[in-house]
Design an enzyme around this catalytic site. Structure first.
Site, PDB file in Angstrom:
ATOM      1  N   ARG A  15       2.053  -6.956  -9.927  1.00  0.00           N
ATOM      2  CA  ARG A  15       2.516  -6.341  -8.672  1.00  0.00           C
ATOM      3  C   ARG A  15       2.551  -7.367  -7.531  1.00  0.00           C
ATOM      4  O   ARG A  15       3.028  -7.061  -6.436  1.00  0.00           O
ATOM      5  CB  ARG A  15       1.639  -5.152  -8.284  1.00  0.00           C
ATOM      6  CG  ARG A  15       0.191  -5.510  -7.956  1.00  0.00           C
ATOM      7  CD  ARG A  15      -0.591  -4.281  -7.480  1.00  0.00           C
ATOM      8  NE  ARG A  15      -1.980  -4.631  -7.134  1.00  0.00           N
ATOM      9  CZ  ARG A  15      -2.804  -3.810  -6.508  1.00  0.00           C
ATOM     10  NH1 ARG A  15      -2.403  -2.584  -6.160  1.00  0.00           N
ATOM     11  NH2 ARG A  15      -4.039  -4.179  -6.231  1.00  0.00           N
ATOM     12  N   ARG A  57       0.857  -1.203   0.000  1.00  0.00           N
ATOM     13  CA  ARG A  57       0.000   0.000   0.000  1.00  0.00           C
ATOM     14  C   ARG A  57       0.888   1.247   0.000  1.00  0.00           C
ATOM     15  O   ARG A  57       1.456   1.638   1.048  1.00  0.00           O
ATOM     16  CB  ARG A  57      -0.899   0.023   1.237  1.00  0.00           C
ATOM     17  CG  ARG A  57      -1.775   1.269   1.354  1.00  0.00           C
ATOM     18  CD  ARG A  57      -2.882   1.327   0.356  1.00  0.00           C
ATOM     19  NE  ARG A  57      -3.781   0.163   0.469  1.00  0.00           N
ATOM     20  CZ  ARG A  57      -4.656  -0.174  -0.473  1.00  0.00           C
ATOM     21  NH1 ARG A  57      -4.734   0.523  -1.582  1.00  0.00           N
ATOM     22  NH2 ARG A  57      -5.426  -1.243  -0.310  1.00  0.00           N
ATOM     23  N   GLU A  87      -2.128   8.965 -11.115  1.00  0.00           N
ATOM     24  CA  GLU A  87      -1.631   7.754 -11.767  1.00  0.00           C
ATOM     25  C   GLU A  87      -1.510   7.944 -13.277  1.00  0.00           C
ATOM     26  O   GLU A  87      -2.484   8.363 -13.932  1.00  0.00           O
ATOM     27  CB  GLU A  87      -2.579   6.611 -11.446  1.00  0.00           C
ATOM     28  CG  GLU A  87      -2.808   6.431  -9.958  1.00  0.00           C
ATOM     29  CD  GLU A  87      -4.085   5.698  -9.627  1.00  0.00           C
ATOM     30  OE1 GLU A  87      -4.458   4.797 -10.402  1.00  0.00           O
ATOM     31  OE2 GLU A  87      -4.712   6.024  -8.606  1.00  0.00           O
ATOM     32  N   ASP A 121     -12.366   9.564  -7.045  1.00  0.00           N
ATOM     33  CA  ASP A 121     -11.839   8.402  -7.779  1.00  0.00           C
ATOM     34  C   ASP A 121     -12.224   8.613  -9.240  1.00  0.00           C
ATOM     35  O   ASP A 121     -13.334   8.303  -9.660  1.00  0.00           O
ATOM     36  CB  ASP A 121     -12.458   7.106  -7.241  1.00  0.00           C
ATOM     37  CG  ASP A 121     -11.655   5.887  -7.677  1.00  0.00           C
ATOM     38  OD1 ASP A 121     -11.893   4.795  -7.107  1.00  0.00           O
ATOM     39  OD2 ASP A 121     -10.794   6.020  -8.589  1.00  0.00           O
ATOM     40  N   HIS A 148       0.715   3.529 -10.497  1.00  0.00           N
ATOM     41  CA  HIS A 148      -0.319   3.979  -9.550  1.00  0.00           C
ATOM     42  C   HIS A 148       0.327   4.728  -8.359  1.00  0.00           C
ATOM     43  O   HIS A 148       0.260   4.266  -7.215  1.00  0.00           O
ATOM     44  CB  HIS A 148      -1.039   2.706  -9.058  1.00  0.00           C
ATOM     45  CG  HIS A 148      -2.287   2.905  -8.264  1.00  0.00           C
ATOM     46  ND1 HIS A 148      -2.350   3.596  -7.077  1.00  0.00           N
ATOM     47  CD2 HIS A 148      -3.548   2.464  -8.476  1.00  0.00           C
ATOM     48  CE1 HIS A 148      -3.570   3.575  -6.591  1.00  0.00           C
ATOM     49  NE2 HIS A 148      -4.325   2.904  -7.419  1.00  0.00           N
TER      50      HIS A 148
HETATM   51  O1  TA6 Z   1      -6.684   3.999  -8.749  1.00  0.00           O
HETATM   52  C1  TA6 Z   1      -7.843   4.102  -7.988  1.00  0.00           C
HETATM   53  C2  TA6 Z   1      -8.289   2.716  -7.555  1.00  0.00           C
HETATM   54  O2  TA6 Z   1      -8.728   1.967  -8.658  1.00  0.00           O
HETATM   55  C3  TA6 Z   1      -9.365   2.891  -6.489  1.00  0.00           C
HETATM   56  O3  TA6 Z   1     -10.648   2.538  -6.974  1.00  0.00           O
HETATM   57  C4  TA6 Z   1      -8.890   1.976  -5.353  1.00  0.00           C
HETATM   58  O4  TA6 Z   1      -9.398   0.670  -5.522  1.00  0.00           O
HETATM   59  C5  TA6 Z   1      -7.374   2.072  -5.546  1.00  0.00           C
HETATM   60  O5  TA6 Z   1      -7.200   1.993  -6.955  1.00  0.00           O
HETATM   61  C6  TA6 Z   1      -6.547   1.075  -4.767  1.00  0.00           C
HETATM   62  O6  TA6 Z   1      -6.718  -0.211  -5.287  1.00  0.00           O
HETATM   63  P1  TA6 Z   1      -5.980  -1.448  -4.506  1.00  0.00           P
HETATM   64  O7  TA6 Z   1      -6.387  -2.672  -5.255  1.00  0.00           O
HETATM   65  O8  TA6 Z   1      -4.503  -1.186  -4.573  1.00  0.00           O
HETATM   66  O9  TA6 Z   1      -6.501  -1.367  -3.090  1.00  0.00           O
END
Ligand code: TA6
Length: 296
Positions: free
Chosen positions: A95, A69, A266, A208, A164
């Site tokens: 990943r 994270r 991103e 988002d 991301h």
């Molecule tokens: O990039 C935004 C997103 O798609 C959000 O909807 C949220 O799900 C975030 O990515 C994080 O995703 P993850 O699978 O890393 O928890």
């Protein structure tokens, strides 16, 4: 000689936050950084004399098969939830695997690492294509991440993707994002509706959004008095995300209050922006990041 069968420059050491989970720790006059072999995941980047530019959750999981994270997760070969199967991981699978370190070099400007990942029996069991990915990570007073994807199979495939990036900010309520005005975006919270961005993005709740944009973006952080500039290549989408309080509380690997201290911008190809690669074809997705003081 490191166990990765290469001699690393003096500016790079290997550490293991948990057993069998190598992280390369970079200490160069221009910047410090950490990148995990797992997911080729850049965890931290701090230009010398500045505060960390990337956010990394203190509750991140350093476990094989689990995404970290924070930092810069590589989302490939799909962005977001899989089109048809909820059993498959969000943001693809690369990943969640260990990559291979192919090269590590340094010069007066900084350090460059090249990592790679290719299909295997496990990946082909969930996504029946042959591919080769390389990530070139150049770390110095600026940061550049270049993801090169090649179709090494005999049939074309279509992907969506994202670098991301989680950016560290002082207080999300004192952040505005410029560079996306007058552009169409898909709001993926609630009804998934299209809108046009009027002015700079401000944060008063969950955001988002997938913008149809290949333009440079700037994060104005009034609390820390700095501007983070993001440029892209090979990307026609920019995703902006902050989970806000309620969604943050549902993320087990994020402290409840930490939504206040990051924003994701991103560099992507998502929504209607898809990349189709015929056999032998290659595409490159690049994000370049600089961070400057904005003191009056
Ligand atoms: O990039 C935004 C997103 O798609 C959000 O909807 C949220 O799900 C975030 O990515 C994080 O995703 P993850 O699978 O890393 O928890």
């Amino acid at each position: 000689m490191s166990e990765l069968d290469m001699t690393l420059p003096n500016t790079i050491q290997i550490a293991y936050p948990v057993p069998n989970y190598p992280v390369f720790e970079i200490s160069h006059p221009a910047a410090s950084a950490r990148i995990a072999l797992h997911g080729a995941h850049l965890l931290e980047w701090t230009p010398t004399g500045q505060s960390p530019v990337l956010y990394l959750s203190p509750k991140s999981l350093f476990q094989e098969g689990k995404p970290v994270r924070g930092g810069v997760p590589i989302c490939w070969p799909w962005f977001g939830p899989h089109d048809s199967s909820t059993a498959l991981p969000s943001h693809g699978f690369v990943r969640n695997h260990f990559w291979k370190l192919d090269e590590a070099s340094e010069n007066d400007s900084g350090v460059t690492l090249k990592l790679s990942f290719r299909d295997n029996a496990e990946t082909r069991s969930i996504w029946p294509h042959a591919f080769h990915l390389t990530l070139e990570c150049s770390i110095g007073t600026s940061l550049s991440l270049s993801l090169t994807m090649t179709n090494t199979g005999d049939k074309e495939f279509t992907i969506t993707d994202a670098l991301h990036t989680y950016f560290a900010v002082g207080d999300i309520q004192n952040v505005s994002i410029g560079g996306l005005s007058n552009l169409t975006y898909l709001d993926t919270t609630g009804q998934r509706q299209e809108h046009v961005q009027a002015v700079n993005i401000l944060f008063e709740g969950e955001v988002d959004r997938i913008y149809r944009s290949s333009s440079p973006v700037a994060i104005h952080d009034a609390s820390w008095q700095r501007i983070i500039a993001i440029k892209s290549e090979g990307s026609n989408s920019t995703v902006v995300w902050n989970p806000w309080k309620e969604k943050a509380a549902r993320l087990h690997d994020l402290p409840d209050e930490d939504y206040q201290h990051f924003v994701c911008v991103e560099t992507a190809n998502a929504w209607q922006d898809r990349i189709t690669l015929s056999p032998g074809a290659t595409h490159r997705l690049v994000t370049t990041i600089t961070c400057e003081s904005a003191q009056a």
